[in-house]
Design a protein around this motif. Sequence first.
Motif, PDB file in Angstrom:
ATOM      1  N   LYS A   2      74.177  20.193  63.681  1.00  0.00           N
ATOM      2  CA  LYS A   2      72.967  19.902  62.907  1.00  0.00           C
ATOM      3  C   LYS A   2      72.399  18.543  63.296  1.00  0.00           C
ATOM      4  O   LYS A   2      71.172  18.366  63.361  1.00  0.00           O
ATOM      5  CB  LYS A   2      73.288  19.928  61.403  1.00  0.00           C
ATOM      6  CG  LYS A   2      72.062  19.861  60.513  1.00  0.00           C
ATOM      7  CD  LYS A   2      71.199  21.107  60.683  1.00  0.00           C
ATOM      8  CE  LYS A   2      69.932  21.058  59.859  1.00  0.00           C
ATOM      9  NZ  LYS A   2      69.053  22.205  60.138  1.00  0.00           N
ATOM     10  N   GLU A   3      73.265  17.571  63.577  1.00  0.00           N
ATOM     11  CA  GLU A   3      72.806  16.251  64.001  1.00  0.00           C
ATOM     12  C   GLU A   3      72.095  16.328  65.355  1.00  0.00           C
ATOM     13  O   GLU A   3      71.077  15.666  65.577  1.00  0.00           O
ATOM     14  CB  GLU A   3      73.983  15.276  64.071  1.00  0.00           C
ATOM     15  CG  GLU A   3      74.422  14.756  62.716  1.00  0.00           C
ATOM     16  CD  GLU A   3      73.280  14.123  61.930  1.00  0.00           C
ATOM     17  OE1 GLU A   3      72.575  13.254  62.490  1.00  0.00           O
ATOM     18  OE2 GLU A   3      73.068  14.522  60.766  1.00  0.00           O
TER      19      GLU A   3
ATOM     20  N   ASP B 247      64.562  17.446  66.966  1.00  0.00           N
ATOM     21  CA  ASP B 247      63.363  17.476  66.120  1.00  0.00           C
ATOM     22  C   ASP B 247      62.643  16.136  66.162  1.00  0.00           C
ATOM     23  O   ASP B 247      61.402  16.087  66.152  1.00  0.00           O
ATOM     24  CB  ASP B 247      63.736  17.819  64.669  1.00  0.00           C
ATOM     25  CG  ASP B 247      64.054  19.296  64.477  1.00  0.00           C
ATOM     26  OD1 ASP B 247      63.729  20.102  65.376  1.00  0.00           O
ATOM     27  OD2 ASP B 247      64.642  19.643  63.435  1.00  0.00           O
ATOM     28  N   ASP B 248      63.398  15.045  66.192  1.00  0.00           N
ATOM     29  CA  ASP B 248      62.794  13.707  66.280  1.00  0.00           C
ATOM     30  C   ASP B 248      62.011  13.547  67.582  1.00  0.00           C
ATOM     31  O   ASP B 248      60.908  12.973  67.591  1.00  0.00           O
ATOM     32  CB  ASP B 248      63.873  12.622  66.191  1.00  0.00           C
ATOM     33  CG  ASP B 248      64.452  12.485  64.792  1.00  0.00           C
ATOM     34  OD1 ASP B 248      63.823  12.966  63.828  1.00  0.00           O
ATOM     35  OD2 ASP B 248      65.545  11.891  64.660  1.00  0.00           O
TER      36      ASP B 248
ATOM     37  N   ASP C  18      67.599  24.851  68.672  1.00  0.00           N
ATOM     38  CA  ASP C  18      67.642  25.592  67.414  1.00  0.00           C
ATOM     39  C   ASP C  18      68.595  26.778  67.510  1.00  0.00           C
ATOM     40  O   ASP C  18      69.317  27.084  66.559  1.00  0.00           O
ATOM     41  CB  ASP C  18      66.243  26.084  67.037  1.00  0.00           C
ATOM     42  CG  ASP C  18      65.334  24.968  66.553  1.00  0.00           C
ATOM     43  OD1 ASP C  18      65.836  23.874  66.248  1.00  0.00           O
ATOM     44  OD2 ASP C  18      64.108  25.205  66.474  1.00  0.00           O
TER      45      ASP C  18
ATOM     46  N   GLU D  25      70.522  18.906  66.458  1.00  0.00           N
ATOM     47  CA  GLU D  25      69.261  19.590  66.189  1.00  0.00           C
ATOM     48  C   GLU D  25      68.239  18.628  65.584  1.00  0.00           C
ATOM     49  O   GLU D  25      67.052  18.650  65.937  1.00  0.00           O
ATOM     50  CB  GLU D  25      69.523  20.774  65.246  1.00  0.00           C
ATOM     51  CG  GLU D  25      68.364  21.760  65.144  1.00  0.00           C
ATOM     52  CD  GLU D  25      67.619  21.633  63.835  1.00  0.00           C
ATOM     53  OE1 GLU D  25      66.507  22.172  63.753  1.00  0.00           O
ATOM     54  OE2 GLU D  25      68.131  20.978  62.912  1.00  0.00           O
ATOM     55  N   ARG D  26      68.689  17.741  64.687  1.00  0.00           N
ATOM     56  CA  ARG D  26      67.793  16.733  64.094  1.00  0.00           C
ATOM     57  C   ARG D  26      67.266  15.769  65.161  1.00  0.00           C
ATOM     58  O   ARG D  26      66.099  15.364  65.127  1.00  0.00           O
ATOM     59  CB  ARG D  26      68.531  15.942  63.006  1.00  0.00           C
ATOM     60  CG  ARG D  26      68.719  16.715  61.705  1.00  0.00           C
ATOM     61  CD  ARG D  26      69.051  15.775  60.551  1.00  0.00           C
ATOM     62  NE  ARG D  26      69.405  16.528  59.354  1.00  0.00           N
ATOM     63  CZ  ARG D  26      70.639  16.707  58.905  1.00  0.00           C
ATOM     64  NH1 ARG D  26      71.658  16.171  59.557  1.00  0.00           N
ATOM     65  NH2 ARG D  26      70.856  17.403  57.805  1.00  0.00           N
ATOM     66  N   LYS D  27      68.157  15.393  66.078  1.00  0.00           N
ATOM     67  CA  LYS D  27      67.745  14.491  67.160  1.00  0.00           C
ATOM     68  C   LYS D  27      66.634  15.136  67.986  1.00  0.00           C
ATOM     69  O   LYS D  27      65.639  14.483  68.345  1.00  0.00           O
ATOM     70  CB  LYS D  27      68.955  14.173  68.053  1.00  0.00           C
ATOM     71  CG  LYS D  27      68.662  13.156  69.149  1.00  0.00           C
ATOM     72  CD  LYS D  27      69.815  13.008  70.119  1.00  0.00           C
ATOM     73  CE  LYS D  27      71.036  12.376  69.516  1.00  0.00           C
ATOM     74  NZ  LYS D  27      72.062  12.076  70.561  1.00  0.00           N
TER      75      LYS D  27
ATOM     76  N   GLU E 240      72.248  25.539  67.283  1.00  0.00           N
ATOM     77  CA  GLU E 240      72.593  25.125  65.915  1.00  0.00           C
ATOM     78  C   GLU E 240      72.671  26.312  64.969  1.00  0.00           C
ATOM     79  O   GLU E 240      73.570  26.393  64.130  1.00  0.00           O
ATOM     80  CB  GLU E 240      71.546  24.113  65.428  1.00  0.00           C
ATOM     81  CG  GLU E 240      71.895  23.430  64.112  1.00  0.00           C
ATOM     82  CD  GLU E 240      71.562  24.263  62.892  1.00  0.00           C
ATOM     83  OE1 GLU E 240      72.313  24.183  61.886  1.00  0.00           O
ATOM     84  OE2 GLU E 240      70.552  24.999  62.934  1.00  0.00           O
TER      85      GLU E 240
ATOM     86  N   ASP F 125      62.951  22.911  72.279  1.00  0.00           N
ATOM     87  CA  ASP F 125      63.436  22.829  70.901  1.00  0.00           C
ATOM     88  C   ASP F 125      64.033  24.162  70.449  1.00  0.00           C
ATOM     89  O   ASP F 125      65.006  24.188  69.686  1.00  0.00           O
ATOM     90  CB  ASP F 125      62.288  22.415  69.979  1.00  0.00           C
ATOM     91  CG  ASP F 125      62.764  22.057  68.583  1.00  0.00           C
ATOM     92  OD1 ASP F 125      63.683  21.242  68.458  1.00  0.00           O
ATOM     93  OD2 ASP F 125      62.218  22.611  67.604  1.00  0.00           O
TER      94      ASP F 125
END
Length: 204
Positions: free
Chosen positions: A45-46, A52-53, A87, A48-50, A90, A83
């Motif tokens: 998840k981390e 997204d940033d 996704d 995936e967040r990176k 994740e 992306d």
Amino acid sequence: MRVKKKDIFFQTLENMADAIVQAADYFAGHVSDFDNISDFAKAMKEYERKCDDFTHTIITELNKTFITPIERDDIMELTTTMDDVMDGLEATVSRFYMYHLGKPDKYIVQFAEILRTSAYEIQKAVHLLSSKKLLAIREHTIRLNDLENQGDDLLRICINELFKTVTDPIELIKKKEIYERLETTTDACEHVANMLESIIMRNS
């Protein structure tokens, strides 16, 4: 002598490709051992967040930049397809966690290796894009197409084996969705290759 600063779009796309490699490496390295699936899911998840940033950075820069190094739509489409790869990785691990998947099988491990190799091909291609070495990218897009074909073949094999050997309908549903999600992620890698091919055609 001052080193010219890399274009923000190319730099962010490179960062995104590097993050996909890190995530795919982590995924492949942990997919054969579910001793701590909760930590596995949190780590993915981390990543995936990176990613997204990085996507947010691209969108912000597109909104305030008049001249871009390649077509604006190409930058956005390449960002989106990359992306999608993250996704997919994740989302697969989140299902390992949600479905309480007891133990991975050889097919999941094989998919993980296909995805790891695909991630490295994406990384190489995106770094070549930053260097404007467009024709050299084609070697990696061809390889990505081949890896996606391997994913198609593997899906046929594992679904066939699944319906032949698994009698518990719940287990069958869980495994089938995971296999299909993994194959869809190989499709996402091919979509990156197709987008890169479009960029090559428009800029060569």
